[in-house]
Design an enzyme around this catalytic site. Structure first.
Site, PDB file in Angstrom:
ATOM      1  N   ASP A 142       0.750  -1.269  -0.021  1.00  0.00           N
ATOM      2  CA  ASP A 142       0.183  -0.064   0.088  1.00  0.00           C
ATOM      3  C   ASP A 142       0.906   1.335  -0.069  1.00  0.00           C
ATOM      4  OD1 ASP A 142      -2.203   1.938   0.755  1.00  0.00           O
ATOM      5  OD2 ASP A 142      -3.158  -0.064   0.918  1.00  0.00           O
ATOM      6  N   HIS A 178      -3.343   6.200   3.377  1.00  0.00           N
ATOM      7  CA  HIS A 178      -4.160   5.027   2.914  1.00  0.00           C
ATOM      8  C   HIS A 178      -3.784   3.570   3.528  1.00  0.00           C
ATOM      9  CE1 HIS A 178      -5.828   2.095   0.233  1.00  0.00           C
ATOM     10  NE2 HIS A 178      -6.670   2.704  -0.110  1.00  0.00           N
ATOM     11  N   SER A 336     -10.936  -1.124  -0.787  1.00  0.00           N
ATOM     12  CA  SER A 336      -9.560  -1.378  -0.018  1.00  0.00           C
ATOM     13  C   SER A 336      -9.887  -1.482   1.431  1.00  0.00           C
ATOM     14  CB  SER A 336      -8.942   0.344   0.050  1.00  0.00           C
ATOM     15  OG  SER A 336      -7.955   0.264  -1.273  1.00  0.00           O
TER      16      SER A 336
END
Length: 376
Positions: A142, A178, A336
């Site tokens: 990520d 994120h 996600s």
């Protein structure tokens, strides 16, 4: 959706926004069935195929970049041929375009921050996950993972600090934080895992085949057993086939459960690498349990987990504080944030003695995909 206009961003608009930061991207088949983003003028081939490829393509080649560790080569085409990279890849089986992957958080603007002191309506922090030791390692590919208080001091935690302002505009980038958020979702549902973060996704929200393949190779060669692999970015391709570089690299993770987000395009078109056989593709559901309208779906999807208004750990760049970071919590939506739930279920099964195949089956049973779309 774009946080300013309130409309969903098209592939072309995403490409244009990233091009402003110097990334040369090409929209293939805009608006058509093969629409996708690629790195303009780039081809990928296996190092062992380079000589025969060059014997046929040399007149179009401007340069070559070797990655000996990855056993791949990137071919850079001459200016006159750069827009033909997909056509050339279609003509020669030994090469492929370098596809652009997008992160699977919905493009609804930045997440709503809670508990940071930077928002007008702060909310109570989410309780920290228990500090347990399962002897299970999850590789998370990520944007990285910051030393948020949830992670700092945990067994074998190695921080991979987030890049929060890659475009140097003194504001938090769209996808910054994120990876810390995704890892927090994982930890909430599998508090005893070791999170092994690898940065492959930019804070602007995209990456490419070569970068993801390199991240997978680094994870595999890191010197420890990896039980679960979690990928939250993916791509469409011109012929709806998995990029060869990813397929080859993932095939080397035979002893691990591989979990990937199904994407946020609201489409049944295969999203790679999630749609690969042997990879658990995860759709997102809303509060009522139906598949979220933005979520990828189709017969290639294996599981479905909550992915709307998920709350997790986050890191925020404080404006006017010379790069100072503040750790808090955020609410975000996307596949996600569904995928780490399924990865956590697989990790729980591994903790209880399951091998990779059984752990994957257990995770799918826990989060079955029903295929009913309805929640925005």
């Amino acid at each position: 959706m774009d946080s300013i206009s309130g409309t969903r961003l098209t592939v072309a608009e995403l490409g244009e926004s990233w091009a402003r930061y110097g990334h040369d991207l090409l929209v293939h088949d805009p608006g058509g069935p093969g629409e996708c983003l690629v790195r303009r003028g780039e081809l990928i081939t296996a190092r062992g195929s380079l000589d025969p490829v060059l014997s046929r393509l040399r007149r179009w080649v401007d340069g070559i970049d070797h990655d000996d560790g990855l056993e791949l080569a990137r071919i850079r085409l001459r200016t006159s041929e750069r827009d033909r990279c997909v056509a050339i890849a279609d003509e020669f089986a030994e090469v492929s375009a370098n596809h652009v992957h997008v992160g699977s958080a919905t493009m609804f603007g930045a997440p709503v921050l809670f508990g940071t002191g930077a928002e007008a309506e702060p909310a109570a922090p989410v309780p920290e996950p228990a500090r347990e030791r399962w002897g299970v390692t999850v590789g998370v590919l990520d944007t990285g993972c910051d030393p948020h208080p949830w992670f700092a001091g945990r067994d074998r935690f190695d921080p991979v600090p987030e890049v929060l302002d890659a475009d140097d505009d003194a504001e938090q980038d769209r996808q910054a934080g994120h990876g810390t958020f995704v890892s927090g979702v994982l930890l909430q549902h599998a508090p005893g895992v070791v999170v092994r973060a690898h940065r492959v996704l930019s804070s602007l929200g995209f990456t490419d085949d070569l970068t993801v393949a390199a991240g997978l190779r680094a994870l595999r060669r890191g010197g420890e057993r990896v039980d679960v692999v979690l990928l939250t970015a993916g791509c469409h391709t011109p012929g709806d086939r998995c990029p060869p570089a990813l397929e080859a690299e993932l095939a080397r993770f035979g002893g691990a459960v591989v979990v990937a987000a199904a994407g946020n395009h609201g489409s049944s078109r295969p999203f790679w690498p999630a749609a690969l056989p042997g990879v658990l593709a995860v759709a997102a559901s809303g509060p009522g349990g139906a598949v979220a309208e933005f979520s990828g779906s189709g017969d290639w999807v294996d599981a479905c987990a909550p992915g709307v208004d998920v709350v997790s750990s986050h890191v925020r760049l404080l404006p006017g504080r010379r790069g100072e970071r503040h750790y808090g919590y955020a609410s975000w939506s996307g596949t996600s944030f569904a995928a780490p739930r399924v990865a956590a279920a697989a990790a729980s099964a591994v903790r209880d003695g399951a091998d990779a195949d059984r752990a994957a089956r257990d995770a799918v049973r826990r989060y079955p995909f029903g295929g009913v779309i309805g929640v925005r």
